[in-house]
Design an enzyme around this catalytic site. Structure first.
Site, PDB file in Angstrom:
ATOM      1  N   GLN A  36     -11.953  -1.754  12.591  1.00 52.89           N
ATOM      2  CA  GLN A  36     -11.473  -2.168  11.277  1.00 52.89           C
ATOM      3  C   GLN A  36     -10.441  -1.186  10.735  1.00 52.89           C
ATOM      4  O   GLN A  36     -10.447  -0.009  11.077  1.00 52.89           O
ATOM      5  CB  GLN A  36     -12.644  -2.315  10.301  1.00 52.89           C
ATOM      6  CG  GLN A  36     -13.441  -1.042  10.095  1.00 52.89           C
ATOM      7  CD  GLN A  36     -14.608  -1.227   9.140  1.00 52.89           C
ATOM      8  OE1 GLN A  36     -14.682  -2.215   8.406  1.00 52.89           O
ATOM      9  NE2 GLN A  36     -15.527  -0.279   9.136  1.00 52.89           N
ATOM     10  N   HIS A  63     -16.144  -0.667  13.834  1.00 53.15           N
ATOM     11  CA  HIS A  63     -17.167  -1.341  13.049  1.00 53.15           C
ATOM     12  C   HIS A  63     -18.419  -1.482  13.909  1.00 53.15           C
ATOM     13  O   HIS A  63     -19.494  -1.115  13.501  1.00 53.15           O
ATOM     14  CB  HIS A  63     -16.662  -2.706  12.558  1.00 53.15           C
ATOM     15  CG  HIS A  63     -17.605  -3.380  11.607  1.00 53.15           C
ATOM     16  ND1 HIS A  63     -17.325  -4.553  10.969  1.00 53.15           N
ATOM     17  CD2 HIS A  63     -18.847  -3.042  11.204  1.00 53.15           C
ATOM     18  CE1 HIS A  63     -18.358  -4.907  10.196  1.00 53.15           C
ATOM     19  NE2 HIS A  63     -19.285  -4.016  10.324  1.00 53.15           N
ATOM     20  N   HIS A 125     -28.005   0.964  11.204  1.00 57.39           N
ATOM     21  CA  HIS A 125     -27.877  -0.483  11.007  1.00 57.39           C
ATOM     22  C   HIS A 125     -27.239  -1.147  12.225  1.00 57.39           C
ATOM     23  O   HIS A 125     -27.714  -2.181  12.698  1.00 57.39           O
ATOM     24  CB  HIS A 125     -27.057  -0.752   9.747  1.00 57.39           C
ATOM     25  CG  HIS A 125     -26.588  -2.177   9.627  1.00 57.39           C
ATOM     26  ND1 HIS A 125     -27.385  -3.180   9.109  1.00 57.39           N
ATOM     27  CD2 HIS A 125     -25.421  -2.767  10.001  1.00 57.39           C
ATOM     28  CE1 HIS A 125     -26.726  -4.326   9.167  1.00 57.39           C
ATOM     29  NE2 HIS A 125     -25.533  -4.114   9.691  1.00 57.39           N
ATOM     30  N   GLU A 126     -26.146  -0.558  12.710  1.00 58.80           N
ATOM     31  CA  GLU A 126     -25.452  -1.154  13.867  1.00 58.80           C
ATOM     32  C   GLU A 126     -26.366  -1.164  15.086  1.00 58.80           C
ATOM     33  O   GLU A 126     -26.381  -2.135  15.845  1.00 58.80           O
ATOM     34  CB  GLU A 126     -24.157  -0.386  14.166  1.00 58.80           C
ATOM     35  CG  GLU A 126     -23.063  -0.615  13.127  1.00 58.80           C
ATOM     36  CD  GLU A 126     -22.597  -2.075  13.061  1.00 58.80           C
ATOM     37  OE1 GLU A 126     -22.426  -2.709  14.108  1.00 58.80           O
ATOM     38  OE2 GLU A 126     -22.415  -2.585  11.934  1.00 58.80           O
ATOM     39  N   LYS A 129     -29.341  -3.841  14.298  1.00 63.54           N
ATOM     40  CA  LYS A 129     -28.923  -5.250  14.265  1.00 63.54           C
ATOM     41  C   LYS A 129     -28.323  -5.697  15.594  1.00 63.54           C
ATOM     42  O   LYS A 129     -28.610  -6.795  16.064  1.00 63.54           O
ATOM     43  CB  LYS A 129     -27.917  -5.476  13.130  1.00 63.54           C
ATOM     44  CG  LYS A 129     -27.483  -6.929  13.027  1.00 63.54           C
ATOM     45  CD  LYS A 129     -26.750  -7.247  11.743  1.00 63.54           C
ATOM     46  CE  LYS A 129     -26.310  -8.708  11.728  1.00 63.54           C
ATOM     47  NZ  LYS A 129     -25.341  -8.968  10.658  1.00 63.54           N
ATOM     48  N   HIS A 130     -27.482  -4.877  16.197  1.00 62.02           N
ATOM     49  CA  HIS A 130     -26.745  -5.296  17.397  1.00 62.02           C
ATOM     50  C   HIS A 130     -27.186  -4.549  18.664  1.00 62.02           C
ATOM     51  O   HIS A 130     -27.448  -5.163  19.691  1.00 62.02           O
ATOM     52  CB  HIS A 130     -25.246  -5.086  17.179  1.00 62.02           C
ATOM     53  CG  HIS A 130     -24.699  -5.838  16.005  1.00 62.02           C
ATOM     54  ND1 HIS A 130     -24.478  -7.191  16.024  1.00 62.02           N
ATOM     55  CD2 HIS A 130     -24.347  -5.415  14.756  1.00 62.02           C
ATOM     56  CE1 HIS A 130     -23.993  -7.584  14.849  1.00 62.02           C
ATOM     57  NE2 HIS A 130     -23.908  -6.531  14.068  1.00 62.02           N
TER      58      HIS A 130
END
Ligand code: NAG
Ligand code: NAG
Length: 248
Positions: A36, A63, A125-126, A129-130
């Site tokens: 990003q 990102h 978080h990354e 979540k992923h």
């Protein structure tokens, strides 16, 4: 009687093993590698915050690296006991991640008095979540290490600068941006836009695809490009130092 019981138990056991396998092997088809432009987060209505380490460089930042399916949807939150995020596994990654994977979202005012974004929170978080959904290929340390290496393999800002596409607040053709990346990398990129506080469309994210085996430098043609939502021409906003602006 005893034999029947034990075969029932054996069948139940097999069913459990199969079920466990389905739950654990979160398969996916490829990765989206998403970078990003920080200027496009900071000039939105929401604005941005910087980490304690200060303003990120005038450069694209990561990102995330997101497992995806060929048909477009993606697995998420494949959390389990064995892949729980561990801050301690970040220690040797932190210096590089601070430089290339900075958090820009502001902390919630209720929970903290800080005005800084929280890098560790973004990385957690990354991962949760992923990253947890590609755990079969990359464990936590490998996931961050691999993603940081990807960024160093493709210097997006330089690729655009070489074609005269600069973060100087001017408008540029999305087609030209796509062509510049295709020429330099050989691959079609996904270009994603958002709008600044006054409603102008701007270059927000650039998405490239990566082979799911996570072998080095394994960029691939995207099986499916992410949603674009860009008009023909988009602003490339200034961020930080204005070294990219012509003073002539
Ligand atoms: C935030 O600041 C206020 C006033 O200085 C203080 O009373 C409060 O405890 C602080 N909250 C946190 C989470 O640090
Ligand atoms: C931008 O990031 C790339 C990739 O990490 C790096 O090679 C390059 O030196 C950076 N450019 C600037 C101007 O900071």
């Amino acid at each position: 009687m005893k034999m029947i019981n034990s075969s029932i138990i054996a069948i139940k056991f097999l069913m459990l093993v199969t079920l466990a396998k389905i739950c654990v092997s979160q398969d996916f088809d490829f990765f989206y590698f998403v970078q990003q432009w920080p200027g496009s987060s900071c000039d939105t209505k929401q604005g941005c915050c910087f980490p304690q380490t200060g303003r990120p460089a005038s450069n694209f930042t990561i990102h995330g690296l997101w497992p995806n399916y060929n048909h477009g949807s993606f697995p998420s939150n494949c959390k389990s006991v064995e892949n729980a995020f561990e801050e301690s596994k970040m220690s040797d990654i932190i210096p590089r991640a601070e430089a290339s994977w900075a958090a820009l979202s502001c902390p919630s005012k209720k929970k903290t008095n800080s005005t800084n974004s929280d890098n560790m929170k973004l990385w957690k978080h990354e991962w949760e979540k992923h990253g947890t959904c590609s755990y079969s290929v990359l464990d936590q340390h490998a996931y961050f290490d691999f993603t940081l290496n990807l960024k160093d393999h493709i210097d997006l800002l330089q690729i655009l600068l070489n074609k005269g596409i600069k973060p100087d607040g001017d408008k540029y053709s999305v087609e030209k941006i796509r062509e510049a990346i295709k020429e330099a990398t050989g691959f079609e990129a996904g270009i994603r836009c958002n709008t600044d506080a006054s409603g102008n469309s701007q270059l927000n994210e650039i998405v490239l695809c990566v082979d799911k085996s996570a072998a080095s430098e394994s960029f691939i043609e995207c099986p499916i490009l992410p949603d674009a939502n860009c008009p023909e021409d988009v602003e490339f906003p200034i961020f930080g130092v204005s070294q990219f602006i012509d003073t002539a």
